[in-house]
Design an enzyme around this catalytic site. Structure first.
Site, PDB file in Angstrom:
ATOM      1  N   ALA A 192      31.916  66.200  52.496  1.00  0.00           N
ATOM      2  CA  ALA A 192      31.293  66.850  53.367  1.00  0.00           C
ATOM      3  C   ALA A 192      29.634  66.904  52.879  1.00  0.00           C
ATOM      4  CB  ALA A 192      31.112  68.782  53.387  1.00  0.00           C
TER       5      ALA A 192
ATOM      6  N   LYS B  84      41.869  32.686  34.086  1.00  0.00           N
ATOM      7  CA  LYS B  84      43.160  32.663  33.660  1.00  0.00           C
ATOM      8  C   LYS B  84      44.057  34.533  33.470  1.00  0.00           C
ATOM      9  CE  LYS B  84      45.868  28.681  31.989  1.00  0.00           C
ATOM     10  NZ  LYS B  84      46.764  28.178  31.283  1.00  0.00           N
TER      11      LYS B  84
ATOM     12  N   ASN C  54      41.687  36.248  35.228  1.00  0.00           N
ATOM     13  CA  ASN C  54      41.475  36.876  36.566  1.00  0.00           C
ATOM     14  C   ASN C  54      42.631  36.728  37.189  1.00  0.00           C
ATOM     15  OD1 ASN C  54      39.370  38.153  36.388  1.00  0.00           O
ATOM     16  ND2 ASN C  54      37.611  36.059  36.786  1.00  0.00           N
TER      17      ASN C  54
ATOM     18  N   TYR D  60      45.387  38.768  38.877  1.00  0.00           N
ATOM     19  CA  TYR D  60      44.548  39.950  39.622  1.00  0.00           C
ATOM     20  C   TYR D  60      45.571  39.145  41.045  1.00  0.00           C
ATOM     21  CZ  TYR D  60      40.665  42.678  37.751  1.00  0.00           C
ATOM     22  OH  TYR D  60      40.919  43.180  36.970  1.00  0.00           O
TER      23      TYR D  60
ATOM     24  N   HIS E 293      29.191  45.788  31.298  1.00  0.00           N
ATOM     25  CA  HIS E 293      29.652  45.443  30.556  1.00  0.00           C
ATOM     26  C   HIS E 293      28.986  44.402  28.554  1.00  0.00           C
ATOM     27  CE1 HIS E 293      33.343  46.297  32.532  1.00  0.00           C
ATOM     28  NE2 HIS E 293      33.992  45.636  31.467  1.00  0.00           N
TER      29      HIS E 293
ATOM     30  N   HIS F  79      32.929  47.453  25.494  1.00  0.00           N
ATOM     31  CA  HIS F  79      32.991  46.067  24.259  1.00  0.00           C
ATOM     32  C   HIS F  79      31.921  46.523  23.569  1.00  0.00           C
ATOM     33  CE1 HIS F  79      36.106  44.601  27.005  1.00  0.00           C
ATOM     34  NE2 HIS F  79      35.725  44.340  27.799  1.00  0.00           N
TER      35      HIS F  79
HETATM   36 ZN   LIG Z   1      36.318  45.483  31.243  1.00  0.00          ZN
END
Ligand SMILES: [Zn+2]
Length: 878
Positions: A328, A501, A503, A506, A698, A720
């Site tokens: 809202a 690789k 990536n 996905y 990260h 990480h």
């Molecule tokens: Zn991550």
């Protein structure tokens, strides 16, 4: 017989005539002889005691154990003997004999013979228990005294001695101490102790004897320990962290008894490792440098002026009501603020007539100068050494704590009604939205869409619009064929050290068009499929009730409209869950866009990312959907492959507008400009009473150590951080500052670091603020509950106890960006207090013992670093 005579003579010499002594040495050549001997003794003993029914069993036991003994390990009763010998002279022999008579009553020949196997013999009257080594070549065997015959034997290479006092009283304290000291050594040698023997002693009294020369003395509520002592191997302790039936007092109560007891009343052994260690001049210098680093961080980090618990006092103990209308839009006042980009950082002025800059932030030169200072500190040999020592000491302190208190922690957990690991709140502190479903879920979703909406036009490719059915025909795939293997989104061997690789995973079935259709929000169907998929994930989370997630969703910085597009996708698909908050992730892809001609300089990216945020903050009406969406955005993340080589920035870097070359700026360059703009934005939003956004990039997944140095200065917490294992100084600084690390060991295992080398367990022992997170369930996890899978594997591989798991879950709530109201509901009303005051075991299932231990040790460490002058706030850093 010489030895026997010698024995008697010595006993007489010291006038210890009240002790009847028996000693015998034996040297058996054959097992048969041994057996005969044992049987003979046993028969005689039984006759005398009038209990002859055990004979056969006894003899067999001797055979069995005697066989094991040959060439077997040396049993480590030695420790007990030393202890006895080294201690007080008050009836040591009596106590010893007591222990042995107990053993005999249990019929355990092994234990009885044990003490002698190390070739050590104690003459009863030899002063304060000086042991006498039996010289080699002494005659073997025996004496049987007053009806108590001890069958003992030795292999040709071993001698054994024994003495018995038949009428001696049992001394449970001494016995316990003898066994207590036995424990560690047995564990090390992985020898079996007869279980029958342990328990009675341990239950009688878990303490060390008063004459114990131990490094610490266990008293009911108080422990003093020598900080220098490192007697405990961690493997011993870890293995006891749950079952722990060898430590101290372990009552065996009925479950209901446990529940009747208040966990808060739990007594435990406090570690008082007093910092008597006055730092040397050199050490004091190092500590001052570390102080300086911590103060630097303080000067950078954005903290809200008014803490949320001061703004909103929660009186209603019931569950916070879900937000009925999360999207809202309530009209909010436009302000006169004017803003402009100056050298990559937004400057804000109160109005168009004023040139007075509001909310100033450290400039790039200052930041890079400080960054280089931190890097110099992390490289200095003496600082590294000291930090390393402190970290190892922290680890040992925790080990010692576990050794003393693991059982009590476990008991405290048992007595917290209702709560267990499954129903404590845990937040997945680091997970990417486009990989938040598992592969089976994605597969099921694709199949159902192919079945139910085959004629939906989903993509524009190569000049034509294609329906879903046509897309699959073009790929020569049918819904029936499709399986998880074909989908091929899972990380495997090929992705290790290959972020590129990873990536590509996905792309379902290796097809970028399927990624566009199912995993993107800015496609032909306006991300409807991804919206539906996300809602299914939300409902899974809601069903689990105790699992929450902080999803990262991308803003690339290619165009300013990305924000509106994202916000409208969220709002139009009604993507809201009480279990979810959002983080914005910015992929560090300047070089890619530059090459594609989308941007001309790095400044373009900063404009596209930050200007819309300032616009909507100054005037919410300008982007109403973005305004409501930002209320659920709690953090800003920076993502991409950290292992790519990069040049370390210097003090005199080109400004973002000058950055027009094809190379990607270094990690810390991104970090500074994101931090500086976000800091200014937060100041502005805070001044207008709006929610703020924490910087949570990260960092330290791979690449250079300067990533971690940069985020030490400016990040709220990080994802990480595994590279902290390479820098003791930064690791120690992250500990002192208690910077949250959202670690994902399974993800690391797919990409950068084998699971068994992951520093998570070490960080946890040392007391770094760690949580477990999944990163990419689509690529990594197999089950419907990826977060529990992550905990489960960590618990199995690293032998984490239930207490450890609950502590990690509690950390995850602290690290997360959920609201004050939810945090107080999840982990306790006073959660913002440091130490045990802030813990509510009824909600967290973490015993006070654990929280108090962590807090005490951290406070001591801060005092050491601040040379006794640390000013520690009673409330957490928010
Ligand atoms: Zn991550």
């Amino acid at each position: 017989m010489d030895a026997y005579a010698l024995h008697l003579a010595m006993a007489a010499l010291v006038g210890a005539s009240f002790v009847a002594v028996s000693a015998y040495y034996m040297h058996r050549k054959t097992l048969t002889q041994l057996l005969d001997f044992a049987r003979a003794l046993e028969r005689k003993r039984d006759r005398e005691r009038g209990a002859g029914d055990e004979e056969a069993d006894y003899g067999q036991q001797v055979v069995k154990k005697g066989a094991q003994r040959r060439g077997g390990p040396v049993y480590r009763r030695k420790a007990a003997y030393y202890k006895r010998g080294g201690g007080s002279a008050s009836l040591p022999e009596m106590a010893l004999v007591g222990a042995e008579v107990d053993g005999e009553a249990e019929g355990d020949v092994e234990e009885l013979a044990g003490p002698m196997m190390n070739g050590q013999f104690f003459a009863p009257g030899a002063g304060a228990g000086e042991g006498m080594l039996i010289p080699p070549g002494l005659p073997r065997l025996h004496t049987v005294h007053e009806g108590n015959k001890q069958p003992t034997r030795a292999t040709p290479t071993k001698r054994s001695g024994h003495f018995i006092k038949p009428t001696s009283p049992k001394s449970p304290v001494a016995s316990a101490s003898a066994f207590e000291s036995l424990e560690g050594s047995d564990e090390e040698d992985s020898l079996a102790i007869d279980a029958k023997l342990d328990t009675s002693y341990l239950h009688a009294n878990g303490n060390f004897g008063p004459d114990s020369n131990s490094l610490f003395q266990n008293m009911p509520t108080d422990i003093t320990a020598n900080a220098e002592a490192k007697p405990l191997s961690s493997s011993i302790i870890r293995s006891h962290s749950v079952s722990g039936d060898l430590h101290g007092v372990q009552p065996d109560p009925v479950a209901a008894d446990i529940l009747r007891k208040e966990p808060e009343q739990e007594r435990f052994a406090r570690l008082k490792i007093s910092p008597t260690e006055t730092p040397s001049v050199d050490e004091a210098e190092v500590y001052k440098i570390l102080q300086n680093c911590l103060e630097l961080r303080k000067s950078y980090i954005f903290r809200e002026k008014v803490e949320p618990w001061e703004k909103e006092v929660i009186t209603d103990p019931s569950t916070p009501k879900p937000n009925a209308e999360p999207f809202a839009y309530v009209e909010e006042q436009k302000t006169d603020h004017i803003f402009e980009m100056v050298d990559g950082v937004v400057h804000v002025y109160p109005n168009k007539d004023s040139k007075e800059r509001l909310f100033p932030v450290a400039d790039a030169t200052t930041f890079f100068t400080d960054l280089h200072h931190i890097l110099r500190v992390t490289a200095a040999g003496n600082i590294r050494t000291l930090c390393h020592q402190r970290l190892v000491l922290l680890e040992q302190k925790f080990n010692l704590h576990l050794m003393l208190n693991a059982d009590k922690e476990f008991l405290a957990q048992k007595s917290a009604p209702h709560r267990d690991f499954y129903n404590v709140r845990k937040v997945d502190t680091h997970v990417h939205h486009s990989a938040c479903m598992n592969q089976k879920h994605l597969l099921r979703f694709i199949k159902s869409k192919l079945r139910k909406e085959p004629d939906e036009v989903v993509i524009f490719r190569d000049g034509t619009y294609l329906t879903l059915k046509e897309v699959f025909e073009s790929l020569d795939l049918s819904g029936y064929d499709l399986n998880v293997d074909l989908l091929d989104v899972h990380a495997d061997k090929s992705t290790f050290h290959r972020f590129d690789k990873f990536n590509l995973k996905y792309n379902p079935c290796g097809q970028s068009r399927l990624r566009e259709i199912f995993l993107k929000q800015d496609n032909l169907i306006q991300g409807r499929f991804l919206g539906e998929l996300t809602k299914q994930v939300f409902s899974d989370l809601a069903a689990s009730k105790y699992q929450m997630a902080e999803y990262r969703i991308s803003i690339y910085g290619r165009k300013q409209s990305e924000w509106d597009q994202l916000a409208s996708w969220i709002v139009n698909n009604d993507l809201y869950s009480e279990n979810v908050v959002w983080l914005i992730q910015i992929p560090r892809l300047y070089n890619v866009y530059k090459e594609m001609g989308i941007v001309t300089s790095f400044q373009n990216i900063l404009d596209n990312i930050f200007l819309p945020l300032f616009e909507v903050t100054v005037n919410p009406d300008s982007h109403p959907q973005l305004h409501v969406f930002l209320k659920q955005v709690v953090g800003l993340d920076l993502v991409d492959d950290e292992s790519k080589p990069e040049r370390r920035p210097t003090k005199h870097m080109p400004t973002p507008a000058q950055w027009t070359n094809v190379f990607n700026p270094a990690f810390s360059y991104y970090v500074y400009y994101c931090y500086a703009n976000l800091y200014t934005l937060n100041k502005l939003r805070e001044s207008k009473g709006m929610t703020t956004i924490k910087f949570r990039p990260h960092s330290g997944e791979a690449g250079d150590i300067d990533h971690l140095a940069a985020t030490f200065l400016v990040a709220h917490n990080i994802a990480h951080g595994i590279n902290l294992r390479k820098s003791p100084v930064l690791q120690y600084l992250y500990y002192l500052a208690q910077i949250g690390l959202a670690m994902s060991p399974l993800s690391n295992n797919s990409l950068f670091l084998d699971y068994h080398r992951n520093p998570f367990p070490m960080f946890f022992l040392r007391g770094l603020n760690v949580s477990l997170s999944t990163d990419d369930p689509l690529q990594i996890h197999l089950t419907k509950e990826p977060l529990v899978e992550e905990y489960s594997i960590a618990a199995s591989v690293w032998k984490l106890s239930s207490c450890d798991l609950c502590e990690i879950a509690r950390n995850s709530v602290y690290q997360s960006g959920f609201s004050h109201a939810l945090k107080s509901h999840w982990i306790g009303k006073m959660y913002y207090k440091r130490g045990p005051d802030g813990n509510d075991i009824h909600r967290t299932n973490v015993p006070h013992i654990r929280v108090e231990f962590r807090y005490t040790i951290w406070r001591e460490e801060m005092q050491i670093v601040y040379l006794g002058k640390a000013n520690i706030c009673e409330e957490i850093d928010n």
